[in-house]
Design a protein around this motif. Structure first.
Motif, PDB file in Angstrom:
ATOM      1  N   ALA A  25     -59.227  -9.572   6.629  1.00 35.13           N
ATOM      2  CA  ALA A  25     -57.839  -9.505   7.095  1.00 35.13           C
ATOM      3  C   ALA A  25     -56.887  -9.313   5.914  1.00 35.13           C
ATOM      4  N   ALA A  26     -57.192  -9.939   4.790  1.00 37.65           N
ATOM      5  CA  ALA A  26     -56.355  -9.770   3.590  1.00 37.65           C
ATOM      6  C   ALA A  26     -56.437  -8.329   3.089  1.00 37.65           C
ATOM      7  N   GLN A  27     -57.623  -7.754   3.130  1.00 35.95           N
ATOM      8  CA  GLN A  27     -57.773  -6.358   2.714  1.00 35.95           C
ATOM      9  C   GLN A  27     -57.035  -5.426   3.675  1.00 35.95           C
ATOM     10  N   ALA A  28     -57.123  -5.729   4.971  1.00 39.36           N
ATOM     11  CA  ALA A  28     -56.424  -4.909   5.967  1.00 39.36           C
ATOM     12  C   ALA A  28     -54.913  -4.994   5.766  1.00 39.36           C
ATOM     13  N   LEU A  29     -54.422  -6.192   5.446  1.00 38.47           N
ATOM     14  CA  LEU A  29     -52.986  -6.342   5.181  1.00 38.47           C
ATOM     15  C   LEU A  29     -52.585  -5.539   3.953  1.00 38.47           C
ATOM     16  N   HIS A  30     -53.404  -5.593   2.923  1.00 37.65           N
ATOM     17  CA  HIS A  30     -53.089  -4.824   1.705  1.00 37.65           C
ATOM     18  C   HIS A  30     -53.014  -3.327   2.028  1.00 37.65           C
ATOM     19  N   ALA A  31     -53.999  -2.840   2.782  1.00 39.68           N
ATOM     20  CA  ALA A  31     -54.014  -1.415   3.150  1.00 39.68           C
ATOM     21  C   ALA A  31     -52.807  -1.063   4.015  1.00 39.68           C
ATOM     22  N   ALA A  32     -52.490  -1.930   4.980  1.00 39.37           N
ATOM     23  CA  ALA A  32     -51.340  -1.677   5.858  1.00 39.37           C
ATOM     24  C   ALA A  32     -50.035  -1.706   5.070  1.00 39.37           C
ATOM     25  N   SER A  33     -49.934  -2.607   4.108  1.00 36.34           N
ATOM     26  CA  SER A  33     -48.732  -2.680   3.271  1.00 36.34           C
ATOM     27  C   SER A  33     -48.571  -1.414   2.437  1.00 36.34           C
ATOM     28  N   THR A  34     -49.677  -0.944   1.888  1.00 39.53           N
ATOM     29  CA  THR A  34     -49.641   0.285   1.093  1.00 39.53           C
ATOM     30  C   THR A  34     -49.207   1.463   1.958  1.00 39.53           C
ATOM     31  N   GLN A  35     -49.773   1.552   3.164  1.00 35.21           N
ATOM     32  CA  GLN A  35     -49.411   2.643   4.072  1.00 35.21           C
ATOM     33  C   GLN A  35     -47.944   2.563   4.472  1.00 35.21           C
ATOM     34  N   ALA A  36     -47.466   1.360   4.748  1.00 34.51           N
ATOM     35  CA  ALA A  36     -46.070   1.194   5.155  1.00 34.51           C
ATOM     36  C   ALA A  36     -45.128   1.583   4.010  1.00 34.51           C
ATOM     37  N   GLN A  37     -45.466   1.161   2.794  1.00 32.01           N
ATOM     38  CA  GLN A  37     -44.631   1.519   1.645  1.00 32.01           C
ATOM     39  C   GLN A  37     -44.614   3.036   1.445  1.00 32.01           C
ATOM     40  N   HIS A  38     -45.780   3.647   1.582  1.00 29.65           N
ATOM     41  CA  HIS A  38     -45.868   5.101   1.418  1.00 29.65           C
ATOM     42  C   HIS A  38     -45.046   5.812   2.497  1.00 29.65           C
ATOM     43  N   ALA A  39     -45.159   5.345   3.732  1.00 24.84           N
ATOM     44  CA  ALA A  39     -44.417   5.978   4.840  1.00 24.84           C
ATOM     45  C   ALA A  39     -42.911   5.828   4.628  1.00 24.84           C
ATOM     46  N   ARG A  40     -42.479   4.644   4.201  1.00 19.85           N
ATOM     47  CA  ARG A  40     -41.045   4.431   3.945  1.00 19.85           C
ATOM     48  C   ARG A  40     -40.566   5.297   2.772  1.00 19.85           C
ATOM     49  N   ALA A  41     -41.384   5.394   1.738  1.00 25.10           N
ATOM     50  CA  ALA A  41     -41.003   6.222   0.584  1.00 25.10           C
ATOM     51  C   ALA A  41     -40.881   7.687   1.000  1.00 25.10           C
ATOM     52  N   GLN A  42     -41.827   8.140   1.804  1.00 20.16           N
ATOM     53  CA  GLN A  42     -41.779   9.538   2.260  1.00 20.16           C
ATOM     54  C   GLN A  42     -40.546   9.774   3.135  1.00 20.16           C
ATOM     55  N   HIS A  43     -40.217   8.796   3.967  1.00 16.53           N
ATOM     56  CA  HIS A  43     -39.013   8.896   4.797  1.00 16.53           C
ATOM     57  C   HIS A  43     -37.775   9.006   3.904  1.00 16.53           C
ATOM     58  N   GLY A  44     -37.731   8.180   2.876  1.00 14.31           N
ATOM     59  CA  GLY A  44     -36.604   8.219   1.939  1.00 14.31           C
ATOM     60  C   GLY A  44     -36.518   9.536   1.193  1.00 14.31           C
ATOM     61  N   GLU A  45     -37.672  10.074   0.811  1.00  9.88           N
ATOM     62  CA  GLU A  45     -37.680  11.363   0.116  1.00  9.88           C
ATOM     63  C   GLU A  45     -37.161  12.474   1.018  1.00  9.88           C
TER      64      GLU A  45
END
Length: 151
Positions: free
Chosen positions: A23-43
Motif C-alpha cells: 500500500a505504501a508503494q501504491a501510494l508513492h506511485a499514485a503520488s508521483t502520477q498525481a504530481q506529474h498530471a498536475r505539472a502537465q496541466h500547469g504546463e
C-alpha cells in the motif's frame, strides 16, 4: 501464548506488514502520477497563456480572417487539452487519496495485530508467572511441613 497461536498471529502480522508495504508503494506511485498530471496541466495552462500573448501581439498588426480562424481553432483545442488534463489530474488525485486511505487502513491492521500479539504475550507471561508462583508456594509449604515434621 501457545506456539500455534503465536505462529498464526505471526503469519497474520507478516501478511499485514506485506500488505502495508504494498500500500505504501501504491501510494508513492499514485503520488508521483498525481504530481506529474498536475505539472502537465500547469504546463498546458502556461502554454495557453503564452499562445494568447503571442497572438495578442500578432493581432496588433494586420491579419486575415483565416489566421484568426486558425488562432481560435487551435485555442479551442488547447482548452480541450487543458480540460482533459484537468480531468486526468483530478482522477490521479482521487487515486492518490484512495491509496492514502488504503495505507492508513493497512497501518491500522498492523498496529492492531501488534497490539493483539503484545496482549496475548502479556497474558501468557501472567500464566507462567502464576504457575511459577504456585510452584514456589507449594515448595515453601512442603519445606515448612518437613521442618514441622522434624521438630
Amino acid at each position: 501464548m501457545s506456539a500455534p497461536a503465536k505462529d498464526t498471529l505471526g503469519l497474520l502480522l507478516e501478511r499485514a506488514e506485506s500488505e502495508r508495504d504494498a500500500a505504501a508503494q501504491a501510494l508513492h506511485a499514485a503520488s508521483t502520477q498525481a504530481q506529474h498530471a498536475r505539472a502537465q496541466h500547469g504546463e498546458l495552462a502556461g502554454y495557453r497563456q503564452d499562445y494568447q500573448q503571442r497572438w495578442t501581439q500578432s493581432f496588433a498588426q494586420a491579419t486575415t480572417m483565416d489566421i484568426v480562424g486558425c488562432y481560435q481553432s487551435f485555442g479551442r483545442r488547447i482548452d480541450q487539452a487543458i480540460d482533459t488534463q484537468g480531468h486526468v489530474a483530478n482522477h490521479a488525485d482521487a487515486r492518490q487519496q484512495r491509496a492514502r486511505d488504503a495505507l492508513r487502513e493497512a497501518e491500522m491492521r498492523v498496529a492492531a495485530l501488534r497490539q493483539l500479539i503484545a496482549r496475548r504475550q502479556a497474558e501468557a507471561d501472567k500464566v507462567v508467572q502464576r504457575r511459577e508462583q504456585r510452584a514456589t508456594d507449594e515448595f515453601a509449604a512442603r519445606a515448612h511441613l518437613r521442618r514441622m515434621a522434624h521438630v
